[in-house]
Structure formats: structure tokens, C-alpha cells
Design a protein around this motif. Structure first.
Motif, mmCIF file in Angstrom:
data_model
loop_
_atom_site.group_PDB
_atom_site.id
_atom_site.type_symbol
_atom_site.label_atom_id
_atom_site.label_comp_id
_atom_site.label_asym_id
_atom_site.label_seq_id
_atom_site.Cartn_x
_atom_site.Cartn_y
_atom_site.Cartn_z
ATOM 1 N N GLY A 1 0.708 -1.104 0.045
ATOM 2 C CA GLY A 1 0.024 0.149 0.098
ATOM 3 C C GLY A 1 0.730 1.248 -0.098
ATOM 4 N N GLN A 2 1.910 1.161 -0.132
ATOM 5 C CA GLN A 2 2.958 2.452 0.312
ATOM 6 C C GLN A 2 2.737 3.253 -0.929
ATOM 7 O OE1 GLN A 2 5.291 3.006 2.717
ATOM 8 N NE2 GLN A 2 4.339 1.589 3.997
ATOM 9 N N SER A 3 3.136 2.788 -2.221
ATOM 10 C CA SER A 3 2.835 3.576 -3.287
ATOM 11 C C SER A 3 1.422 4.144 -3.596
ATOM 12 C CB SER A 3 3.126 2.928 -4.463
ATOM 13 O OG SER A 3 2.517 1.615 -4.815
ATOM 14 N N ALA A 4 0.391 3.568 -3.161
ATOM 15 C CA ALA A 4 -1.035 4.095 -3.131
ATOM 16 C C ALA A 4 -1.180 5.208 -2.312
ATOM 17 C CB ALA A 4 -1.939 2.917 -2.801
ATOM 18 N N ILE A 5 -0.616 5.189 -1.050
ATOM 19 C CA ILE A 5 -0.743 6.195 -0.100
ATOM 20 C C ILE A 5 0.098 7.467 -0.579
ATOM 21 C CG2 ILE A 5 -0.314 7.058 2.471
ATOM 22 C CD1 ILE A 5 -2.475 4.852 1.932
ATOM 23 N N ASP A 6 1.312 7.473 -1.209
ATOM 24 C CA ASP A 6 2.020 8.418 -1.950
ATOM 25 C C ASP A 6 1.192 9.162 -3.034
ATOM 26 O OD1 ASP A 6 4.263 8.185 -0.175
ATOM 27 O OD2 ASP A 6 5.505 6.804 -1.774
ATOM 28 N N ALA A 7 0.718 8.260 -3.814
ATOM 29 C CA ALA A 7 -0.005 8.808 -4.860
ATOM 30 C C ALA A 7 -1.509 9.537 -4.541
ATOM 31 C CB ALA A 7 -0.721 7.586 -5.965
ATOM 32 N N ALA A 8 -2.205 8.998 -3.231
ATOM 33 C CA ALA A 8 -3.247 9.472 -2.914
ATOM 34 C C ALA A 8 -2.922 11.146 -2.114
ATOM 35 C CB ALA A 8 -3.897 8.795 -1.688
ATOM 36 N N LEU A 9 -1.893 10.893 -1.578
ATOM 37 C CA LEU A 9 -1.274 12.122 -1.102
ATOM 38 C C LEU A 9 -1.019 13.258 -2.168
ATOM 39 C CD1 LEU A 9 0.852 10.899 2.022
ATOM 40 C CD2 LEU A 9 -1.476 11.796 2.341
ATOM 41 N N ALA A 10 -0.456 12.791 -3.043
ATOM 42 C CA ALA A 10 -0.101 13.670 -4.531
ATOM 43 C C ALA A 10 -1.098 14.326 -5.009
ATOM 44 C CB ALA A 10 0.873 12.838 -5.405
ATOM 45 N N LEU A 11 -2.467 13.883 -4.528
ATOM 46 C CA LEU A 11 -3.749 14.143 -5.396
ATOM 47 C C LEU A 11 -4.403 14.891 -4.447
ATOM 48 C CD1 LEU A 11 -4.820 10.981 -7.357
ATOM 49 C CD2 LEU A 11 -4.137 13.169 -8.279
ATOM 50 N N ARG A 12 -4.416 14.889 -3.377
ATOM 51 C CA ARG A 12 -5.014 15.454 -2.038
ATOM 52 C C ARG A 12 -5.554 16.758 -2.503
ATOM 53 N NH1 ARG A 12 -5.274 17.683 3.033
ATOM 54 N NH2 ARG A 12 -6.911 16.461 4.436
ATOM 55 N N SER A 13 -4.799 17.433 -2.931
ATOM 56 C CA SER A 13 -5.196 19.102 -2.987
ATOM 57 C C SER A 13 -5.895 19.242 -4.378
ATOM 58 C CB SER A 13 -4.016 19.782 -2.965
ATOM 59 O OG SER A 13 -2.813 19.733 -3.911
ATOM 60 N N ALA A 14 -5.978 18.331 -5.196
ATOM 61 C CA ALA A 14 -6.341 18.504 -6.611
ATOM 62 C C ALA A 14 -7.999 18.747 -6.798
ATOM 63 C CB ALA A 14 -6.258 17.386 -7.309
ATOM 64 N N VAL A 15 -8.540 18.243 -5.889
ATOM 65 C CA VAL A 15 -10.221 18.386 -5.749
ATOM 66 C C VAL A 15 -10.575 18.293 -4.125
ATOM 67 C CG1 VAL A 15 -10.417 15.850 -6.332
ATOM 68 C CG2 VAL A 15 -12.113 17.456 -6.817
ATOM 69 N N PRO A 16 -11.494 18.947 -3.900
ATOM 70 C CA PRO A 16 -12.208 18.912 -2.642
ATOM 71 C C PRO A 16 -13.121 17.495 -2.437
ATOM 72 C CG PRO A 16 -12.777 21.186 -3.707
ATOM 73 C CD PRO A 16 -12.372 20.282 -4.671
ATOM 74 N N LEU A 17 -12.628 16.911 -1.254
ATOM 75 C CA LEU A 17 -13.112 15.527 -0.943
ATOM 76 C C LEU A 17 -14.664 15.410 -1.364
ATOM 77 C CD1 LEU A 17 -11.317 13.907 1.831
ATOM 78 C CD2 LEU A 17 -10.966 13.547 -0.615
ATOM 79 N N GLU A 18 -15.480 16.655 -0.768
ATOM 80 C CA GLU A 18 -16.855 16.445 -0.968
ATOM 81 C C GLU A 18 -17.456 16.220 -2.568
ATOM 82 O OE1 GLU A 18 -15.802 20.902 -0.284
ATOM 83 O OE2 GLU A 18 -15.137 18.763 0.496
ATOM 84 N N GLN A 19 -16.349 16.837 -3.427
ATOM 85 C CA GLN A 19 -16.710 16.688 -4.811
ATOM 86 C C GLN A 19 -16.220 15.449 -5.487
ATOM 87 O OE1 GLN A 19 -18.423 19.007 -6.552
ATOM 88 N NE2 GLN A 19 -18.742 19.807 -4.583
ATOM 89 N N VAL A 20 -15.413 14.682 -4.821
ATOM 90 C CA VAL A 20 -15.139 13.208 -5.392
ATOM 91 C C VAL A 20 -16.386 12.212 -5.329
ATOM 92 C CG1 VAL A 20 -13.524 11.409 -4.929
ATOM 93 C CG2 VAL A 20 -12.656 13.705 -4.401
ATOM 94 N N VAL A 21 -16.357 11.528 -6.633
ATOM 95 C CA VAL A 21 -17.592 10.815 -6.950
ATOM 96 C C VAL A 21 -16.842 9.089 -7.204
ATOM 97 C CG1 VAL A 21 -19.165 12.465 -7.822
ATOM 98 C CG2 VAL A 21 -17.573 11.227 -9.339
ATOM 99 N N ASP A 22 -15.634 9.260 -7.421
ATOM 100 C CA ASP A 22 -14.951 7.866 -7.677
ATOM 101 C C ASP A 22 -13.547 7.940 -7.551
ATOM 102 O OD1 ASP A 22 -15.309 5.181 -8.994
ATOM 103 O OD2 ASP A 22 -13.638 6.134 -10.053
ATOM 104 N N ILE A 23 -12.913 6.997 -6.724
ATOM 105 C CA ILE A 23 -11.524 6.710 -6.253
ATOM 106 C C ILE A 23 -10.992 5.528 -6.893
ATOM 107 C CG2 ILE A 23 -9.801 6.768 -4.650
ATOM 108 C CD1 ILE A 23 -11.827 8.091 -2.697
#
Length: 449
Positions: A267-289
Motif C-alpha cells: 500500500g505504500q505507493s498508493a498512499i504516496d499517490a493519494a497524498l499527491a492528489l489530495r489538493s487537486a479536488v475537494p473531497l466532497e466533490q469526489v465521486v469515484d476513487i
């Protein structure tokens, strides 16, 4: 004795500190730093407290100590209790290849033996390198089909390292390895479905049994003569393989990986990728991950329904839906994310329901040379944001520098002492190869808390 067993015994006896290539001792010390950090961070976890209490039922001559308290117990029980502290947070080092595992499960066992027998730091370093070579080599040779759990290899590696510390000759070393292998064929089932306490105990228990095997061999007890190549041996179980420890240009220990996040290595690379994207879109606007990863990561962390409803810490830290959701929510993944109150959080569950995990043929072909995961966030406004992480931070191809490793140590060592104690402990570990007696290292790990 069968030829493979004799070859392993010859390697274990013949390898000493003066033969190690440049950098090997320092890399060993880095894994000691990492392991002690993990143990300190897990010190107050209930399971670790339970096992420390359990060690009181055992005495040893000579004794070894429980890290964090200094209580005396047997070498085997120190290996088990200290090893579980190292393993508990799922923050310790990893070998990735055809098979995978956590070779640092063996480090507390070898420290316990070195302490009890007042071995030098150089002897401890050589023992750890030897143990890693057999553990990682067996992961590659015999662990690919997931028929055996990695704890099997911890038993063999710890027996080899212990045998070095006890100065066993080749005949007794071969018996130590046979006595470790024959009774310790651990089931891979321990890492499937809803995970139990034993997930964190299995490797340290294997190492404990490896110490016991070497102690028996030291007393002249013999093991089966062909546990690898003979009838009913390891070849019959997993197929024939060739294992040539020490044949590479550098020890396998130097190619193990450290962790930046407290989660299963897959899961290490998944966490790195998720953190890299965190500021890209407000979480309340996310419809699919969408989490796309390689087959081994999919099987371990996203292939069954338990990963979307983790009931235990052990399942949660092996869940891509849970850990990715927590990283997106909090901007980090910490051990606190696995508290019982956090597992049932409604907002996290709502975010997890948006997570899809798939195995990608493209990413699978790159494994284990690359440990790739792509996370894609789709927004309600139709925008799509994606990040591919090829290697997680801490991978041998993108290692933590010593300063970053010390930062990890400092953050986890708070449970054991203030800044002065942290610095003193680090100095003891970084200079372990200069110690005439490993007892001095253990002194730094056993201040009364």
C-alpha cells in the motif's frame, strides 16, 4: 545432509564481518534504527503489553531483556515479545520479489542471543546479514506460490544468525537449519481474510523457533538429514529450486525496503499517490476513487469484501480502501488512524464506498522491479485527476536518507524518552559495529519506562 542444506550451512559459517562489502554494515545499522523505532512506537499497544507480561512466565540462562522495561526473560521469549513490538505497527522493513516478507522480524531474536552471550557488535551485524540472506533467498526460491508463510523463512534465517553468534561448526549449523525448517512450515492463511493478532506475531514466532533450533543444535541435537531435497521435504511441497546465498554482488539485506507509512508495503505507493492528489479536488466533490495496482497488491489489499469493512487494525492496515481514504481525509497516514473508534467512522466509510481497486496488467508486468500504483480521482464536475507512483519513498530505488530515517525514529521514540534519550539511543545504534559487547546497545533500549 542434502546438498542444499549443506550449502546454506557453509555460507552461514563462512561469512563474517570482515567479508562484508562497503556499506553493508551501515545498511544493517539503518535497519536496526528502523526496527527499534517501530518497537518504541508499538510499546503501549495492548497486544505488546500482553506479550511483555507473558514473558514473566519464562526465565533463561543466560537471560535476555525485554526492550522498554529491561525485564529479564529467556532468549526465545525476548525474541518473541520484542519482535512483535517491531512488527506490530506494520511499519518495519520489507523484502519484495517472487515472495515477500519482513526480515526485520529476526532482528530482535539476534539481538537477544547476542546480548545473552555478550557477543560483539560486529558479530551481531554479520549474524543479521546472514539471516537476511537466507530469509530473502528463501522468499525468492520457495515463497512465490503463497503456500508457506514468511514466518517459515524467519525460522531458518534466525537459526542461521543464531548459529553464527554461537560459533556453530558446519555440521551443527546444518542441524540447526534442519531443526528450524522441519517443524516450522507456517500457513499463509495467517495473511488472508479478516486478520488476527497472529499476523503480527507469526514472523517473530518463527524467529523465536529459529533461536530454539540453534540452541538445540549447539547441544548436539540432530535434525532430519534431508528436509529440503529428501522425500517429504521442501522440494516436494513447493517444487525444486536453487538457492545460492552470497552469490550476488552485495548482500540481499541492502535491497530490502523501508517504510514511510504504517501500512502493508503493497500500500505504500498508493498512499504516496493519494497524498499527491489530495489538493487537486475537494473531497466532497469526489465521486469515484480508482486505485489501479499490481496483482500482488490487489490480492493482499483489495481483493475481498473485508477490505471495505475492516473490523481490526490488522485488516485495516492491509486495506487499500481504508488507508487511501484515511490519507485523503487527513493528509497523512499515521498509526492513530487504526484506533477502534476510527474504524467505524461514518465519513471514512462513505469515502471508502467510492473506492474501486483493480489489478492492472501493465503495473503487474513492472513488479517487482517497480512497485507502481495509480490513483485516479473523478470529480462531480467531470474533471479527472490521476497520479502514478512508480516507487514509494523508502524503496531501495528511492531510499530514505539517514536524516529522514532519524526523523521517523524520533517521532516513534517519543514513547520511550525525551530528545536526550532519543539521541543517546541513536548514537548507540549507529555505532553498533564498534561495540565490544551488545549489552551496551540493549542498555539503551531497556531504560525503565
Amino acid at each position: 545432509m542434502d546438498a542444499t542444506l549443506l550449502h546454506l550451512a557453509h555460507y552461514a559459517v563462512d561469512t563474517d564481518f570482515d567479508q562484508l562489502p562497503p556499506g553493508a554494515a551501515h545498511e544493517c545499522e539503518r535497519r536496526l534504527v528502523d526496527s527499534v523505532a517501530c518497537a518504541a512506537g508499538a510499546f503501549r499497544e495492548p497486544l505488546c503489553e500482553t506479550l511483555r507480561a507473558f514473558t514473566r512466565h519464562y526465565a533463561g540462562v543466560p537471560p535476555a531483556r525485554v526492550w522498554g522495561t529491561g525485564a529479564a526473560t529467556s532468549m526465545e521469549m525476548a525474541a518473541f515479545a520484542n519482535g512483535t513490538m517491531v512488527r506490530f505497527l506494520d511499519y518495519s522493513d520489507t523484502w519484495l520479489g517472487r515472495g515477500a516478507g519482513h526480515p526485520s522480524d529476526m532482528i530482535p531474536a539476534l539481538v537477544a542471543v547476542a546480548e545473552a552471550h555478550r557477543a560483539s557488535g560486529r558479530a551481531l551485524v554479520a549474524a543479521i546479514v546472514v539471516a537476511y540472506e537466507l530469509y530473502c533467498g528463501l522468499c525468492e526460491a520457495a515463497g512465490a506460490e503463497r503456500r508457506l508463510d514468511q514466518a517459515t523463512f524467519a525460522a531458518v534465517g534466525a537459526a542461521a544468525g543464531t548459529g553464527r553468534l554461537l560459533s556453530l561448526d558446519e555440521a551443527r549449523m546444518a542441524n540447526a537449519l534442519a531443526l528450524a525448517l522441519a517443524p516450522n512450515l507456517h500457513l499463509y492463511n495467517v495473511r488472508t481474510g479478516t486478520l488476527s493478532d497472529w499476523k503480527g506475531c507469526a514472523g517473530p514466532n518463527g524467529a523465536r523457533n529459529g533461536v530454539f533450533a540453534a540452541l538445540l543444535a549447539c547441544e548436539g541435537v540432530t535434525g532430519p538429514t534431508a528436509p529440503i531435497e529428501g522425500k517429504g521435504g521442501l522440494f516436494d511441497l513447493v517444487g525444486e529450486f536453487e538457492l545460492r546465498p552470497g552469490a550476488g554482488t552485495r548482500p540481499l539485506l541492502m535491497d530490502t525496503h523501508l517504510k514511510l507509512h504504517p501500512v502493508c508495503y503493497h500500500g505504500q505507493s498508493a498512499i504516496d499517490a493519494a497524498l499527491a492528489l489530495r489538493s487537486a479536488v475537494p473531497l466532497e466533490q469526489v465521486v469515484d476513487i480508482h486505485v489501479e495496482t499490481y496483482e500482488a497488491a490487489y490480492r493482499a489489499m483489495g481483493s475481498d469484501s473485508s477490505k471495505w469493512a475492516p473490523a481490526t487494525r490488522e485488516t485495516a492496515d492491509h486495506s487499500l480502501p481504508y488507508t487511501v481514504a484515511m490519507a485523503l481525509r487527513e493528509g497523512r497516514l499515521s498509526s492513530a488512524a487504526y484506533g477502534k473508534d476510527r474504524l467505524n467512522d461514518a465519513l471514512t466509510k462513505h469515502l471508502m464506498d467510492k473506492v474501486r481497486v483493480t489489478a492492472s496488467d501493465e503495473l503487474t508486468r513492472g513488479y517487482p522491479g517497480k512497485v507502481q500504483t495509480r490513483v485516479t480521482l473523478s470529480s462531480a464536475d467531470g474533471s479527472v485527476h490521476s497520479h502514478l507512483q512508480e516507487w514509494p519513498k523508502g524503496h531501495a530505488a528511492q531510499p530514505l536518507c539517514d536524516n529522514e530515517l532519524e526523523q521517523k525514529f524520533t517521532s516513534l521514540h517519543e514513547a520511550w524518552g525525551d530528545a536526550v534519550a532519543t539521541r543517546r539511543t541513536l548514537e548507540a545504534i549507529w555505532s553498533v559495529d564498534q561495540l565490544a559487547d551488545v549489552t551496551r546497545l540493549v542498555d539503551a533500549l531497556c531504560l525503565n519506562r
